[in-house]
Scaffold this motif. Structure first.
Motif, PDB file in Angstrom:
ATOM      1  N   SER A  40      -1.816  -1.347  -3.662  1.00  0.00           N
ATOM      2  CA  SER A  40      -3.120  -1.491  -4.310  1.00  0.00           C
ATOM      3  C   SER A  40      -3.341  -2.844  -4.958  1.00  0.00           C
ATOM      4  N   SER A  41      -2.324  -3.696  -4.971  1.00  0.00           N
ATOM      5  CA  SER A  41      -2.481  -5.003  -5.621  1.00  0.00           C
ATOM      6  C   SER A  41      -1.555  -6.027  -4.981  1.00  0.00           C
ATOM      7  N   GLY A  42      -1.825  -7.288  -5.291  1.00  0.00           N
ATOM      8  CA  GLY A  42      -0.942  -8.370  -4.871  1.00  0.00           C
ATOM      9  C   GLY A  42      -0.684  -8.431  -3.379  1.00  0.00           C
ATOM     10  N   ILE A  43       0.570  -8.628  -3.031  1.00  0.00           N
ATOM     11  CA  ILE A  43       0.964  -8.749  -1.633  1.00  0.00           C
ATOM     12  C   ILE A  43       0.657  -7.467  -0.876  1.00  0.00           C
ATOM     13  N   GLY A  44       0.939  -6.328  -1.507  1.00  0.00           N
ATOM     14  CA  GLY A  44       0.703  -5.046  -0.848  1.00  0.00           C
ATOM     15  C   GLY A  44      -0.750  -4.852  -0.495  1.00  0.00           C
ATOM     16  N   LEU A  45      -1.645  -5.313  -1.350  1.00  0.00           N
ATOM     17  CA  LEU A  45      -3.077  -5.222  -1.069  1.00  0.00           C
ATOM     18  C   LEU A  45      -3.435  -6.063   0.150  1.00  0.00           C
ATOM     19  N   GLU A  46      -2.915  -7.278   0.230  1.00  0.00           N
ATOM     20  CA  GLU A  46      -3.215  -8.147   1.365  1.00  0.00           C
ATOM     21  C   GLU A  46      -2.644  -7.577   2.663  1.00  0.00           C
ATOM     22  N   LEU A  47      -1.466  -6.995   2.579  1.00  0.00           N
ATOM     23  CA  LEU A  47      -0.874  -6.334   3.736  1.00  0.00           C
ATOM     24  C   LEU A  47      -1.729  -5.156   4.177  1.00  0.00           C
ATOM     25  N   SER A  48      -2.103  -4.297   3.229  1.00  0.00           N
ATOM     26  CA  SER A  48      -2.906  -3.110   3.550  1.00  0.00           C
ATOM     27  C   SER A  48      -4.256  -3.505   4.143  1.00  0.00           C
ATOM     28  N   ARG A  49      -4.809  -4.615   3.679  1.00  0.00           N
ATOM     29  CA  ARG A  49      -6.092  -5.092   4.191  1.00  0.00           C
ATOM     30  C   ARG A  49      -6.029  -5.323   5.700  1.00  0.00           C
ATOM     31  N   VAL A  50      -4.982  -5.986   6.134  1.00  0.00           N
ATOM     32  CA  VAL A  50      -4.843  -6.285   7.560  1.00  0.00           C
ATOM     33  C   VAL A  50      -4.555  -5.013   8.351  1.00  0.00           C
ATOM     34  N   LEU A  51      -3.693  -4.164   7.832  1.00  0.00           N
ATOM     35  CA  LEU A  51      -3.338  -2.932   8.545  1.00  0.00           C
ATOM     36  C   LEU A  51      -4.577  -2.072   8.781  1.00  0.00           C
ATOM     37  N   TYR A  52      -5.430  -1.959   7.777  1.00  0.00           N
ATOM     38  CA  TYR A  52      -6.650  -1.161   7.915  1.00  0.00           C
ATOM     39  C   TYR A  52      -7.600  -1.778   8.929  1.00  0.00           C
ATOM     40  N   HIS A  53      -7.791  -3.084   8.860  1.00  0.00           N
ATOM     41  CA  HIS A  53      -8.757  -3.741   9.747  1.00  0.00           C
ATOM     42  C   HIS A  53      -8.217  -3.932  11.161  1.00  0.00           C
ATOM     43  N   ARG A  54      -6.955  -3.549  11.409  1.00  0.00           N
ATOM     44  CA  ARG A  54      -6.429  -3.501  12.788  1.00  0.00           C
ATOM     45  C   ARG A  54      -6.236  -2.072  13.269  1.00  0.00           C
ATOM     46  N   GLY A  55      -6.828  -1.133  12.521  1.00  0.00           N
ATOM     47  CA  GLY A  55      -6.919   0.226  13.037  1.00  0.00           C
ATOM     48  C   GLY A  55      -5.824   1.177  12.615  1.00  0.00           C
ATOM     49  N   GLY A  56      -4.948   0.784  11.695  1.00  0.00           N
ATOM     50  CA  GLY A  56      -3.840   1.644  11.314  1.00  0.00           C
ATOM     51  C   GLY A  56      -4.221   2.738  10.332  1.00  0.00           C
ATOM     52  N   ARG A  57      -3.421   3.781  10.310  1.00  0.00           N
ATOM     53  CA  ARG A  57      -3.520   4.813   9.277  1.00  0.00           C
ATOM     54  C   ARG A  57      -2.595   4.370   8.152  1.00  0.00           C
ATOM     55  N   VAL A  58      -3.175   3.909   7.057  1.00  0.00           N
ATOM     56  CA  VAL A  58      -2.425   3.240   6.007  1.00  0.00           C
ATOM     57  C   VAL A  58      -2.242   4.182   4.818  1.00  0.00           C
ATOM     58  N   ILE A  59      -1.004   4.486   4.492  1.00  0.00           N
ATOM     59  CA  ILE A  59      -0.676   5.302   3.333  1.00  0.00           C
ATOM     60  C   ILE A  59      -0.293   4.353   2.203  1.00  0.00           C
ATOM     61  N   ILE A  60      -1.105   4.312   1.163  1.00  0.00           N
ATOM     62  CA  ILE A  60      -0.863   3.424   0.029  1.00  0.00           C
ATOM     63  C   ILE A  60      -0.273   4.246  -1.112  1.00  0.00           C
ATOM     64  N   ALA A  61       0.973   3.963  -1.446  1.00  0.00           N
ATOM     65  CA  ALA A  61       1.690   4.740  -2.456  1.00  0.00           C
ATOM     66  C   ALA A  61       1.686   4.013  -3.789  1.00  0.00           C
ATOM     67  N   GLY A  62       1.354   4.738  -4.854  1.00  0.00           N
ATOM     68  CA  GLY A  62       1.351   4.136  -6.176  1.00  0.00           C
ATOM     69  C   GLY A  62       1.087   5.168  -7.252  1.00  0.00           C
ATOM     70  N   ARG A  63       1.020   4.695  -8.479  1.00  0.00           N
ATOM     71  CA  ARG A  63       0.845   5.604  -9.623  1.00  0.00           C
ATOM     72  C   ARG A  63      -0.616   5.937  -9.902  1.00  0.00           C
ATOM     73  N   SER A  64      -1.521   4.989  -9.645  1.00  0.00           N
ATOM     74  CA  SER A  64      -2.892   5.108 -10.121  1.00  0.00           C
ATOM     75  C   SER A  64      -3.887   5.301  -8.979  1.00  0.00           C
ATOM     76  N   GLU A  65      -4.565   6.435  -8.965  1.00  0.00           N
ATOM     77  CA  GLU A  65      -5.601   6.644  -7.955  1.00  0.00           C
ATOM     78  C   GLU A  65      -6.801   5.747  -8.222  1.00  0.00           C
ATOM     79  N   LYS A  66      -7.029   5.417  -9.482  1.00  0.00           N
ATOM     80  CA  LYS A  66      -8.118   4.500  -9.815  1.00  0.00           C
ATOM     81  C   LYS A  66      -7.862   3.127  -9.189  1.00  0.00           C
ATOM     82  N   SER A  67      -6.641   2.621  -9.315  1.00  0.00           N
ATOM     83  CA  SER A  67      -6.302   1.333  -8.698  1.00  0.00           C
ATOM     84  C   SER A  67      -6.416   1.415  -7.186  1.00  0.00           C
ATOM     85  N   TYR A  68      -6.018   2.545  -6.624  1.00  0.00           N
ATOM     86  CA  TYR A  68      -6.143   2.744  -5.174  1.00  0.00           C
ATOM     87  C   TYR A  68      -7.607   2.673  -4.751  1.00  0.00           C
ATOM     88  N   ASN A  69      -8.488   3.373  -5.467  1.00  0.00           N
ATOM     89  CA  ASN A  69      -9.905   3.379  -5.098  1.00  0.00           C
ATOM     90  C   ASN A  69     -10.510   1.979  -5.199  1.00  0.00           C
TER      91      ASN A  69
END
Length: 333
Positions: A40-69
Motif C-alpha cells: 500500500s505504500s512506497g516500493i510495494g505500491l509502485e510494484l502493485s501499480r504495475v502488476l495491476y495495470h498488466r492484468g494480474g490478480r494482486v493481493i496486497i497484504a497489510g494492517r490497514s484497509e484504509k491505506s489499502y483503499n
C-alpha cells in the motif's frame, strides 16, 4: 584489496546504472496471482501499480484497509507510462500484522481459501530503525520479528501452494522474493547474525540502530538462500534483493532534518525500487541461476557481502537460521 572491492560494490548499489528492465518489459499477468506484503505504500505500491495495470490478480497484504483503499485509488488513477493500452487486473486486501505472529495463520488461511494458485510472493514489507527497544507482540526486536520471523512463518503456510502452482506453470515463473537491503553489509560480525543474542537482550549496551536493521536484512538473504536449497528442484525460484536507496516511509523514524538531507543527496523515487522488484519477479536472468540469486538496483545480478557469503558457504548460517525459526514458529502453525 577485498575492502576496496566491497566499497566499489556498495557504490555500484548506491549509484546504479539506468534500468534496462522497465514496466513495459513485464509480461501479460492475466491468470497470475501475485502477493505483495506492504503493497500500500512506497516500493510495494509502485510494484502493485504495475502488476495491476498488466492484468494480474494482486493481493496486497497489510494492517490497514484504509491505506489499502487509498492505494487502490492511487493505482487506478495513475497508471505507469506505457501501460494504458493493456487490460487491467484486480486488487484485493489481505489483513495481516507482521508484528504479531498470531495474525499470520488467519491471514494465510484467508488467502488459501480465496486462491488456487500463487505465482509470485514478494515479501516486501519491513520496518527500518525504529526506536531502540521496540518489540513485536511476541517480544522479538521489532525489525527482526517483522522483517524476518513473520515472513518466514507466512511462507510456511504459502509454500505448498507455490509448489503446486509450479507443477503446471512455465519453468522459472513461480518465484519467492525476500526483500533485503544494502544494509545487509552492516550486519553484526562475523557473519551477519548474532545467533547468541539475536534480540540483543543479554547485553547492557544498546545496539546501534543500523546494526539490528542490518541483521534483519541479512536474515532475509539467508532465508532466500536456504529456501532456494529446499525448493529449487520443485520449480520455485527463490531470490533476495536490494531494492535500492529510496524515498519511502521506511525513513519515518529518522529525524526530519537528517531525512531531508539524505533524501536530497542519496535517495531515489520509489518507482526505481519497484523496477528492481519487477526484474526479480519477471526477468529470465535470475531464473537462469538455477538456485539462489541476489539482485541489486535497478535490476542486475549482484554479489553478497563477503562475510555473509562466507557464513553461508562455510558455517551453514542459512540452515541454522531456518532450523531456529522452524522451532520458534511451530506454535503458530
Amino acid at each position: 584489496m577485498e575492502r576496496i572491492r566491497e566499497l566499489f560494490r556498495l557504490l555500484s548499489e548506491s549509484f546504479p546504472p539506468s534500468p534496462k528492465f522497465t514496466e513495459t518489459d513485464v509480461p501479460d499477468l492475466s491468470q497470475k496471482v501475485l502477493l505483495v506484503t506492504g503493497g500500500s505504500s512506497g516500493i510495494g505500491l509502485e510494484l502493485s501499480r504495475v502488476l495491476y495495470h498488466r492484468g494480474g490478480r494482486v493481493i496486497i497484504a497489510g494492517r490497514s484497509e484504509k491505506s489499502y483503499n487509498e492505494a487502490v485509488s492511487d493505482i487506478k488513477a495513475n497508471p505507469p507510462k506505457g501501460l494504458n493500452k493493456f487490460s487491467k487486473g484486480s486488487m484485493e486486501f489481505l489483513k495481516i500484522d507482521l508484528s504479531d505472529l498470531t495474525t499470520i495463520k488467519p491471514a494465510a488461511q484467508d488467502l488459501l481459501a480465496r486462491v488456487d494458485r500463487l505465482d509470485i510472493a514478494w515479501y516486501n514489507a519491513g520496518v527500518m530503525i525504529p526506536p531502540v527497544g521496540s518489540k513485536t507482540k511476541q517480544g522479538y526486536e521489532l525489525q527482526w520479528g517483522t522483517n524476518v520471523v513473520a515472513h518466514f512463518l507466512l511462507n510456511r503456510f504459502l509454500s505448498p501452494l507455490q509448489i503446486k502452482t509450479a507443477e503446471s506453470a512455465p519453468t522459472g515463473t513461480v518465484r519467492t522474493i525476500w526483500v533485503s537491503s544494502s544494509a545487509h553489509h552492516m550486519g553484526p560480525k562475523p557473519y551477519g547474525i548474532n545467533f547468541d543474542d539475536i534480540n540483543y537482550e543479554k547485553t547492557a549496551q544498546k545496539p546501534k540502530p543500523f546494526l539490528t536493521y542490518g541483521q534483519s536484512k541479512v536474515g532475509d538473504v539467508l532465508l532466500a538462500y536456504e529456501y532456494a536449497n529446499i525448493v529449487s528442484d520443485k520449480g520455485i525460484v527463490s531470490l533476495s534483493l536490494n531494492p535500492g536507496n529510496l524515498r519511502s516511509n521506511l525513513q519515518r523514524y529518522i529525524g526530519n532534518f537528517v531525512r531531508a538531507i539524505i533524501s536530497r543527496l542519496l535517495l531515489y523515487p520509489p518507482r526505481f525500487g519497484g523496477l528492481t522488484e519487477l526484474y526479480a519477479g519477471f526477468s529470465p536472468e535470475p531464473a537462469a541461476t538455477k538456485g539462489f540469486a541476489y539482485v541489486v538496483p535497478w535490476g542486475r545480478i549482484g554479489i553478497l557481502n563477503k562475510n555473509v557469503q562466507t557464513g553461508l558457504e562455510k558455517h551453514d548460517t542459512a540452515k541454522k537460521l531456518w532450523a531456529l525459526l522452524e522451532k520458534e514458529t511451530d506454535k503458530y502453525m
